[in-house]
Write an enzyme that holds these catalytic residues in place. Structure first.
Site, mmCIF file in Angstrom:
data_model
loop_
_atom_site.group_PDB
_atom_site.id
_atom_site.type_symbol
_atom_site.label_atom_id
_atom_site.label_comp_id
_atom_site.label_asym_id
_atom_site.label_seq_id
_atom_site.Cartn_x
_atom_site.Cartn_y
_atom_site.Cartn_z
ATOM 1 N N GLY A 35 0.740 -1.245 0.000
ATOM 2 C CA GLY A 35 0.000 0.000 0.000
ATOM 3 C C GLY A 35 0.773 1.301 0.000
ATOM 4 O O GLY A 35 0.166 2.368 -0.097
ATOM 5 N N ASP A 40 2.521 -3.030 -10.588
ATOM 6 C CA ASP A 40 3.722 -3.482 -9.878
ATOM 7 C C ASP A 40 3.475 -4.948 -9.490
ATOM 8 O O ASP A 40 3.151 -5.245 -8.344
ATOM 9 C CB ASP A 40 3.962 -2.602 -8.645
ATOM 10 C CG ASP A 40 5.281 -2.902 -7.958
ATOM 11 O OD1 ASP A 40 6.328 -2.557 -8.516
ATOM 12 O OD2 ASP A 40 5.258 -3.509 -6.871
ATOM 13 N N CYS A 55 10.592 -5.019 -8.456
ATOM 14 C CA CYS A 55 11.786 -4.947 -7.604
ATOM 15 C C CYS A 55 12.720 -6.092 -7.995
ATOM 16 O O CYS A 55 13.301 -6.759 -7.148
ATOM 17 C CB CYS A 55 11.423 -4.982 -6.126
ATOM 18 S SG CYS A 55 10.377 -6.358 -5.629
#
Length: 429
Positions: A238, A305, A359
């Site tokens: 979040g 993402d 990532c």
């Protein structure tokens, strides 16, 4: 449940393969997940050292009611951590009876191994690399405050504000109680490495968000204006969602999706603390969301993402040994999912701008996914030049890949990251 009992429970769960550190932390119901996660990771990193000290000191023989995982957490806090938090209560008194012996055994272990620092007791793979020396980045939550007020607060606490950094070297040189404004990222304050702000009143009140530098890129580069409708496709935990809400000034709508109910519950708590009121959470697979649903006809912006190998995240190594070099089979599966998610996002009819981020350090999850998605939509979308001043660019695997961004501890003082900004090509009328 207290911090130390919660940490012991997570360690026991990891050992019995009930889940990963992150998953067990989120499902623990402990309110301060960042604090719990940090304590568990550090205790796990020193696990072999702590086992040796506890055994040689005879702690578990002397305290027969003390469970091994709790003992490990407490001894970490006593010998290697920041000392007992909140006074430590009965645990401080219990460990106090054995403090001299435990410290002596730690010193004896250092002599035996010919080292002087605690870090040197670690196996090579567990020692802090460049990532452990990264500055502490703190995003000012503009839904609740402003940078000037936060800077003034820290100055009243004895910190010295050095203004906006002119280069990354300024960030590397930070020491003591000095702090700066990031040279490229608005609202991002920078403190020396290892600065712990988890108990700071501004963090606890939601005025500050502890967020990696590169993790701030996706929302910043998507840059939806207030009033926009935005999809956050894989939203938990979040931080990026709260960043989007700050950019929107809580005006507009964020549709946030995630499949993990427990992570969504933690995310709801995080968003409430941050003052987010424009977000609609849904426990739903983004791939199952229909682009033709009237609710999404005004969605012009999507942040994607997706799940990835996490090969750019040093902490992932603690949870999943070998995560830094995922197997070809796992990479293939992840890249397949990522490409499906990206291609699905590009089918939303009103989409104008999308940010894809991971990532991961792996080309298969980054440049290759973006290239293939663009090839499947010829002429409809293009890569937009993103933040030209950012020093680390995409791998030159296809024309235009230099518009993508990469990040690493060495080049950008952040975790490993990849970001691509994709825009719809306007059709001449």
């Amino acid at each position: 449940m207290g911090l130390y009992a919660a940490a012991a429970g997570v360690l026991a769960g990891v050992e019995s393969r009930q889940g990963s550190i992150k998953g067990l932390v989120y499902s623990s119901n402990f309110q301060n997940v960042k604090q719990l996660y940090a304590l568990v990771c550090e205790t796990q990193r020193y696990s072999a050292v702590l086992d040796a000290v506890i055994a040689s000191a005879g702690l578990l023989r002397a305290e027969k009611k003390l469970r091994p995982h709790l003992a490990k957490v407490l001894v970490y806090e006593l010998l290697l951590g920041k000392g007992f938090r909140g006074g430590g209560g009965r645990w401080k008194a219990l460990l106090g009876r054995h403090q001299a012996r435990l410290k002596a055994e730690l010193a004896r272990l250092k002599v035996h191994r010919g080292v002087s620092r605690n870090e040197d007791l670690l196996e090579v793979g567990s020692r802090p690399g460049p990532a452990s020396q990264l500055p502490r980045f703190v995003r000012v939550n503009t839904l609740k405050t402003c940078s000037d007020d936060v800077v003034d607060y820290f100055k009243r606490q004895g910190f010295s504000y050095q203004g906006r950094a002119s280069s990354l070297d300024d960030l590397r040189a930070l020491k003591g109680k000095h702090f700066l404004l990031d040279p490229l990222m608005p609202e991002l304050l920078v403190f020396p490495a290892q600065t712990d702000l988890h108990e700071h009143p501004l963090y606890r009140a939601g005025h500050l968000i502890l967020q990696d530098r590169a993790s701030c890129l996706p929302a910043m580069l998507l840059d939806p204006p207030p009033g926009s409708h935005v999809i956050d496709a894989c939203a938990a935990p979040g931080n990026k969602t709260s960043h989007l809400a700050a950019l929107l000034k809580n005006q507009g709508k964020i549709f946030a999706f995630d499949l993990d109910a427990k992570r969504l519950a933690s995310m709801a708590t995080l968003l409430a603390r941050a003052g987010v009121s424009c977000c609609e959470l849904a426990e739903e697979d983004f791939l199952a969301v229909s682009p033709s649903d009237p609710r999404y006809h005004e969605v012009h912006y999507i942040l994607l993402d997706p799940s990835c190998s996490g090969s750019g995240m040093p902490s992932r190594q603690l949870e999943e040994p070998g995560a830094g070099t995922p197997s070809p089979v796992r990479l293939h599966a992840l890249a397949g999912f990522q490409q499906r998610a990206l291609c699905h996002a590009l089918t939303f009819p009103s989409l104008q701008r999308l940010v894809y981020s991971t990532c991961s350090l792996c080309q298969e999850e980054n440049e290759d996914v973006v290239r293939d998605a663009l090839q499947q939509n010829p002429g409809a979308f293009r890569l937009a030049p993103a933040l030209p001043a950012w020093p680390h660019r995409g791998l030159s695997t296809f024309p235009g890949a230099e518009h993508c961004l990469r990040a690493s501890p060495e080049t950008t003082l952040s975790s490993g990251f990849f970001v691509a900004v994709i825009e719809r090509v306007e059709v001449p009328r």
